[in-house]
Design an enzyme around this catalytic site. Sequence first.
Site, short mmCIF file in Angstrom:
data_model
loop_
_atom_site.label_atom_id
_atom_site.label_comp_id
_atom_site.label_asym_id
_atom_site.label_seq_id
_atom_site.Cartn_x
_atom_site.Cartn_y
_atom_site.Cartn_z
N ASP A 37 -5.50 -7.74 1.20
CA ASP A 37 -4.69 -8.74 1.92
C ASP A 37 -5.46 -9.88 2.60
O ASP A 37 -6.46 -9.64 3.28
CB ASP A 37 -3.91 -8.07 3.06
CG ASP A 37 -3.20 -6.81 2.66
OD1 ASP A 37 -3.26 -6.43 1.48
OD2 ASP A 37 -2.60 -6.20 3.56
N TRP A 89 -1.18 -3.03 -6.30
CA TRP A 89 -1.76 -1.72 -5.97
C TRP A 89 -1.75 -0.77 -7.16
O TRP A 89 -2.54 0.19 -7.19
CB TRP A 89 -1.06 -1.09 -4.77
CG TRP A 89 -1.52 -1.72 -3.48
CD1 TRP A 89 -0.79 -2.46 -2.60
CD2 TRP A 89 -2.84 -1.64 -2.92
NE1 TRP A 89 -1.58 -2.86 -1.55
CE2 TRP A 89 -2.84 -2.37 -1.72
CE3 TRP A 89 -4.04 -1.04 -3.34
CZ2 TRP A 89 -3.98 -2.51 -0.93
CZ3 TRP A 89 -5.18 -1.18 -2.54
CH2 TRP A 89 -5.13 -1.90 -1.34
N GLU A 131 5.41 -3.91 4.57
CA GLU A 131 4.06 -4.29 5.00
C GLU A 131 3.98 -5.80 5.22
O GLU A 131 4.81 -6.56 4.73
CB GLU A 131 3.03 -3.86 3.94
CG GLU A 131 3.01 -2.36 3.68
CD GLU A 131 1.96 -1.92 2.66
OE1 GLU A 131 1.33 -0.88 2.90
OE2 GLU A 131 1.77 -2.58 1.64
C1 FRU Z 1 -1.10 -3.97 2.28
C2 FRU Z 1 -1.82 -2.95 3.13
C3 FRU Z 1 -1.50 -3.18 4.60
C4 FRU Z 1 -2.68 -2.56 5.30
C5 FRU Z 1 -3.80 -2.93 4.36
C6 FRU Z 1 -4.90 -1.91 4.31
O1 FRU Z 1 -1.72 -4.22 1.06
O2 FRU Z 1 -1.47 -1.65 2.73
O3 FRU Z 1 -0.25 -2.65 4.99
O4 FRU Z 1 -2.86 -3.09 6.58
O5 FRU Z 1 -3.23 -3.07 3.08
O6 FRU Z 1 -5.99 -2.37 3.58
#
Ligand code: FRU
Length: 472
Positions: free
Chosen positions: A22, A277, A191
């Site tokens: 992110d 992901w 998220e």
């Molecule tokens: C989104 C996420 C967020 C988290 C981060 C961890 O891609 O899962 O929710 O803060 O990545 O790397």
Amino acid sequence: TGNREKFRPTYHFSPLYGWMNDPNGMVYKDGEYHLFYQYNPYGSKWGNMNWGHAISKDLINWEHRPVAITPDALGTIFSGSAVVDHHNTAGFGAGAIVAIYTQNSDRQVQSIAYSTDNGRTFTKYENNPVLVSEARDFRDPKVFWYEGTQRWIMVLAVGQEMQIFSSPDLKDWTFESSFGEGYGAHGNVWECPDLFELPVEGTGEKKWVLLCSLGDGPFGDSATQYFVGSFDGKKFICDNQPNVTKWMDWGKDHYATVTWSDAPDNRRIAIAWMSNWQYANDVPTSQYRSPNSVPRDLSLFAVGDGIYLQSAPSPELLKLRDISKKRSFRVNGTRTVKELVPGNEGAYEIELAIRNQHADVIGFRLYNDKGEEVDMQYDMKEKKFSMDRRKSGDVGFNENFPMLTWTAIEDGKEELKLRLYVDKSSVEAFGDGGRFAMTNQVFPSEPYNHIDFYSKGGAYKVDSFVTYKLKK
Ligand code: FRU
């Protein structure tokens, strides 16, 4: 370098080495765009999360900076945001950049750190964490200043909803409300929220937009949905019917989308992590993993009784245009254009304006001499635009990678307009100035250097086909 670096994008941001997910903490101050990001400096798979950092004056050329925020006893450093504390509400100094982020251990808590040297160094607040909860998934704070109540607002992803908190000083947070139950897509935890106000083009009206990323997108796992509504400093109220789901981008590689704080000229500039992901840890790069999307300027437009988000490539990208060539022709059958740009190194832009005559399918296929291709089509009967990467190059590293993505297109347009941003390992399509966007990674063994335009069921006219070599 050499072969190991062949997929590294030319004009998209990617970490020099290590893993990135992110985008975090994006804030503009004193002529500089700061980009922080979820970063593993110790390997090219997810883990050991730190905040990486880069600075740019133009959203294109990035200076890599040392890691900005590192793990401590409260946990690793997960996603979050940053603000400029103009009024010194927190007491760290007027104009301090304050980062607000999640720390992950056996629980998730929110912490803050501040910088009084324009982001060069950060000091953690001594009384962290500033917000805790019993909730297991409690993360990704997005903070902004709300004039109406003279309070900081934090939007936080909590399980499958967004919670809103307020604070006078970035340290003491009060719960205000939650949003989400029954609204939009819910196949996974929510998220990376963002919440901001934008004018609705051509109406004089303003609306609030809530961004929400989740692993339940239209083509599997990662995608960003959004809600349009109102916000009064305490509560977000959605205008949509609860069962309506609006997606920001119709590709597979556009996740964790958030926007810059304090961007100049009232701009609302977004950037996404350009992966998914499902296969992010498997993509065939080795030094580093996963770039960002190109920056996009957001706006709102109304169609029928709905209000939608438009994502247009940021104007800074125009500066990349180098050598160009313009052509126009009619397509009835197949029309081949070889050598898209001279000395093609895999970074170019294509700008298209097409007028349909009687075609059912308006197609164009980018390909290389290895027979690898990305096939795009407007299906005029089904009113769809699609991008097929099933034969795009290396697709075998994960079963969820080969895929055709598609989106509905608006009816009754005289001219179809499309901009394609091609880089060494991605294709981003923007239709009608960004009324739809589609972002997909591809891993060709050499650049796609030719294009076949084809028609089915009748002819169409390419009023304008412009190719630009892109160069930093
Ligand atoms: C989104 C996420 C967020 C988290 C981060 C961890 O891609 O899962 O929710 O803060 O990545 O790397």
